[in-house]
Write an enzyme that holds these catalytic residues in place. Structure first.
Site, PDB file in Angstrom:
ATOM      1  N   SER A 162      60.173  -3.413  16.094  1.00  0.00           N
ATOM      2  CA  SER A 162      58.903  -2.851  16.511  1.00  0.00           C
ATOM      3  C   SER A 162      58.898  -2.765  18.031  1.00  0.00           C
ATOM      4  CB  SER A 162      57.767  -3.782  16.033  1.00  0.00           C
ATOM      5  OG  SER A 162      56.518  -3.192  16.207  1.00  0.00           O
ATOM      6  N   LYS A 212      58.765  -6.178   7.900  1.00  0.00           N
ATOM      7  CA  LYS A 212      58.414  -5.000   8.709  1.00  0.00           C
ATOM      8  C   LYS A 212      57.607  -4.013   7.870  1.00  0.00           C
ATOM      9  CE  LYS A 212      58.715  -2.193  12.313  1.00  0.00           C
ATOM     10  NZ  LYS A 212      58.481  -0.856  11.811  1.00  0.00           N
ATOM     11  N   HIS A 234      54.178  -5.393   7.528  1.00  0.00           N
ATOM     12  CA  HIS A 234      53.506  -5.159   8.806  1.00  0.00           C
ATOM     13  C   HIS A 234      52.909  -3.756   8.841  1.00  0.00           C
ATOM     14  CE1 HIS A 234      53.646  -3.277  12.826  1.00  0.00           C
ATOM     15  NE2 HIS A 234      53.168  -4.446  13.265  1.00  0.00           N
ATOM     16  N   ASN A 235      53.698  -2.784   8.457  1.00  0.00           N
ATOM     17  CA  ASN A 235      53.206  -1.408   8.508  1.00  0.00           C
ATOM     18  C   ASN A 235      52.097  -1.183   7.487  1.00  0.00           C
ATOM     19  OD1 ASN A 235      55.444  -1.276  10.205  1.00  0.00           O
ATOM     20  ND2 ASN A 235      55.791   0.876   9.718  1.00  0.00           N
ATOM     21  N   GLU A 286      49.026  -2.495   8.996  1.00  0.00           N
ATOM     22  CA  GLU A 286      48.645  -1.517  10.018  1.00  0.00           C
ATOM     23  C   GLU A 286      47.863  -0.353   9.408  1.00  0.00           C
ATOM     24  OE1 GLU A 286      52.196  -0.026  11.949  1.00  0.00           O
ATOM     25  OE2 GLU A 286      51.303   1.965  12.009  1.00  0.00           O
TER      26      GLU A 286
END
Lengths: 301, 301, 301, 301
Positions: free
Chosen positions: B112, B164, B167-168, B171
């Site tokens: 990131s 990851k 995480h997205n 988001e």
């Protein structure tokens, strides 16, 4: 400047203290004799120089309405009430209309900042006429952080509580996003270090935020959240946000999903899911089905 | 330490530069002759001392798979591949299993940080065996921010890309929460200063976050977002998060709602809503209904 | 029995006709002189023998409230008003409380059946005191289908409109379920015969329903729904259902999702998705980002 | 015509019986010696005249794959396998491609109808080449209801299971819509007769459906669903529908919400809601918060 403060609990008391620290003259009333400067609203109004400014910081709903009704009898034309509790914006508008008849002005203020606000300042979102907001501006300036940020005059009466309501709705969605991400990582057999993952996200990522900071802190004390039950209250603002979205024909799938997840978390058993279970039972063509002559066919699924 | 870097585009090129700034010896390959140090993967492998470490930073999918397949022929037992693109965690696991047969190790790294990473450092989330992660640790240490934060060894192979991906997904939910709040304020006739409201939230509120900072910046340039269409792409990670949630029986109403809102934003017309319109037409008992002998009754609604 | 009918439009007119077919004595008033038997509410009340029963079938909201206010002056203690429009259940309760002061009873009736009702009968859901409902029972019996089904006394005042509201909320969810299934089949490259698939489901499956029948009919005339835009209105009842769910802390993800899909279908452009687009632009670290000194890092995603 | 049937459990056994009733020659194999006509797949294949048709009705997944693998060795070019279990459409396509190499054809058939199918017929949705579907048409004709409805050749290989999957996804949404409506009525203090309300909806309303019939039946036996827990399993098809929607960029908020509600119903405690509770605790500025020096401010909400 001089300010009457009604309600000296955790929020109102700290706010009064911060205002005094900044040199303002606060006269406080509370039902608790140990907290108050004056023994009644009458005395409070008597102690203030006209035109008066009175800030309400009492529980939303009945208590706030009762205080406003009483003050409307005591105050004079030209005085100003600032309602700093969690009122619904529609109630703000109704109250302002009534008070206007006796010449008393009304400003609504959404206040954010909790127990840390006394030291660090509060976020303040206000609604009302420009002249009323300007009159109380020294008070707002003393309440917000020393940086001078954290204040908005969002619009006319009701706008302050409206944007505070929306703030809380957004908060619901953000919290639920983190919650779903947590659950997915915890449910997988692939992530060995969930707390460390959240911690690493505090730098250089899109999701860095104060809520992430709080989550990392919580996971430090209880890495698998074993001490907590998955039970979450909701405040009025979350509900109001969804209802306002419906009123305004605004799609709000994320905020409503977050609210519904809280509702579900408080149910010992879900009536809706009983219906699902009942329907699935019916598919099976079990004994109960034999007693009816209809429907003709019971599909497998 | 010495590192081979395959893929010297915006991300890989900046990462290589940051690593060199920190004193590492990077040998880079790219299809673009202007960017590369060596002209082929063969030459790259030849230039590295065994045991080698090769970082892949090429487009996810075919390009990554092809590079790994080729490297598996060129590398020797004891060498290590770090896949830094946006691979699916299941693909990571498959590749690692295949490479293991020839003694080549595999670490997956979610990265990131975008274009600001060269200067400020990247968030790095890795999955793999401890010994492999440890071996590449100097590289990770150089890539993360100078504070030393922003790194996690999340678990075995696949865990880096898994977190990851999550995480997205988070988001997506956070962005949609802000988006819904924006739309509600804009749709109301009560909020006069939407950009100012967001700006005020940057201090003392629960929703303060990097995404809020970005939104405030965007609204400064275009207060009513008139220059933009409500059209949003989605990346693979959002989809994968929902699919992983389904695979793991994890309720993900917020993340999936956010994803679906993006899908809908890209449709000129919604086939689903055509069905709703068609059904509503049928209710009315219009001409078309007359041509059928069934069903008997057409309710009003 | 004798009945006053206020509002002789498509619904009220057909209902009056069905009642007359069944031998009831209906005195009708409408603003349209061509439809009415009497020229005013005064004349209507004068023509009815006490204790009177007056059925209201006028547009919900102002028109209904105005008619009730006027009737409350004209009617006597012991008379009964049946509100058959689409009122909100909370309004029913308020009206009943006011009318009770003058001894006038109030029953609310949710009516389903549309233009086919005259011939086939209406679904009738009522709320009110048992004695009031019993008094009007011959009317209800004449309105429902000849099978005698389709009637429920759901509870006290408001219950009729409450369950009609919930009926419509369920309808929203069912319609959206079919709509999503349609879109998925149409979007795939694997299903060659979408209309035929729906048609086949009319026998032996779990989803067989009147809505499926309607969908099959619609697809017969327009197999790819090319003649329609994906634009769907919503009625008050769908909104009220979601708001009632929120009021009662009932999770309603499906009904609210269906409502939000309709909201979104009517937007030329989505303000929320503009925010998503704006945030995605900000990630990229484009020119606009350079003009600010904050935030420090712009992650890739 | 002649047919080999592999799997003679509740579904396969009843289907074989219905086929025999209609004059077809069925040779059946099952692992259970009491149910079968032949003792092995070898014997089954030996008993059938080429070109053979073999219907598989065994549990989805491993068992089906194993049977197909074995049959692919035993069957000859020109033979046909019909997979009638709940396979994923992607698996159908893979298998068909492999079988094609040895000249064996493949048709996938989604079957609906459960235990009532033997008497009343099954819903049959098939995918495959026209010539293969035509060859087996007498079998399909015998399985569907005597009305001749309930059959669709939906497309190429995989289409049968794809539309069966979508059918089940729609079913999830419809069931959840009824479930939410039930819960809302039960939660209100206004509806006295919830079972009677559902019963009344069976005539003249939009929501009349086989699922409503089932719900009315369930409520007759248990008017408040006291004998059931709100715990609902989900089958693979619901999950696959959501995943297919994500793969095809189709918004599916209702079907996914219904799926997620089932997931949540099976959780003793919700990890996601623990996160919400943890974050709410953090807001309060309780003891745990004192031990950190960051973040600076803890807002009230």
């Amino acid at each position: 400047m001089q300010l009457g403060m009604v309600g000296l609990g955790k929020m109102g008391g700290n706010m009064a203290a911060r205002l005094r620290d900044k040199g303002h003259d606060v006269v406080g009333f509370d039902f608790n004799p140990e907290l108050r400067d004056v023994a009644s609203l009458e005395e409070l109004v008597g102690r203030l120089d006209a035109p008066r400014v009175v800030w309400l910081m009492v529980p939303a709903g009945e208590a706030t309405s009762a205080a406003i009704e009483k003050l409307s009898d005591l105050l004079d034309a030209g005085d100003l009430i600032i309602e700093g509790g969690n009122s619904h914006y529609v109630d703000d508008r109704k109250r302002a209309d009534i008070l206007k008849q006796s010449g008393v002005s009304y400003v609504d203020a959404g206040v954010s900042g909790g127990v840390w606000g006394r030291e660090n300042g509060y976020g303040i979102m206000v609604g009302g006429a420009a002249e009323d907001v300007d009159r109380a501006r020294p008070i707002f300036d003393a309440l917000v952080p020393d940086t001078g940020g954290g204040f908005v005059h969002a619009g006319g009466v009701g706008a302050g509580h409206f944007v505070k309501m929306v703030h809380n709705g957004i908060e619901y969605g953000m919290m639920q996003a983190f919650a779903e991400g947590y659950e997915l990582m915890a449910a997988s057999d692939i992530v060995d270090d969930v707390p460390g993952t959240f911690d690493s996200w505090r730098e250089g990522t899109v999701v860095r935020s104060w809520l992430l900071d709080l989550l990392v802190r919580a996971l430090k004390g209880d890495p698998e959240l074993e001490e907590l039950r998955g039970y979450a209250q909701d405040s009025g603002e979350g509900r109001w946000t969804v209802q306002a979205a419906v009123d305004h024909a605004v799609p709000a799938p994320v905020i409503s999903s977050a609210l519904f997840a809280r509702f579900a978390s408080r149910q010992e058993d879900s009536p809706a899911m009983k219906v699902i279970a009942a329907l699935r039972n019916q598919f099976g063509g079990h004994a109960v089905a034999k007693t009816t002559d209809d429907p003709a066919r019971t599909p497998r699924s």
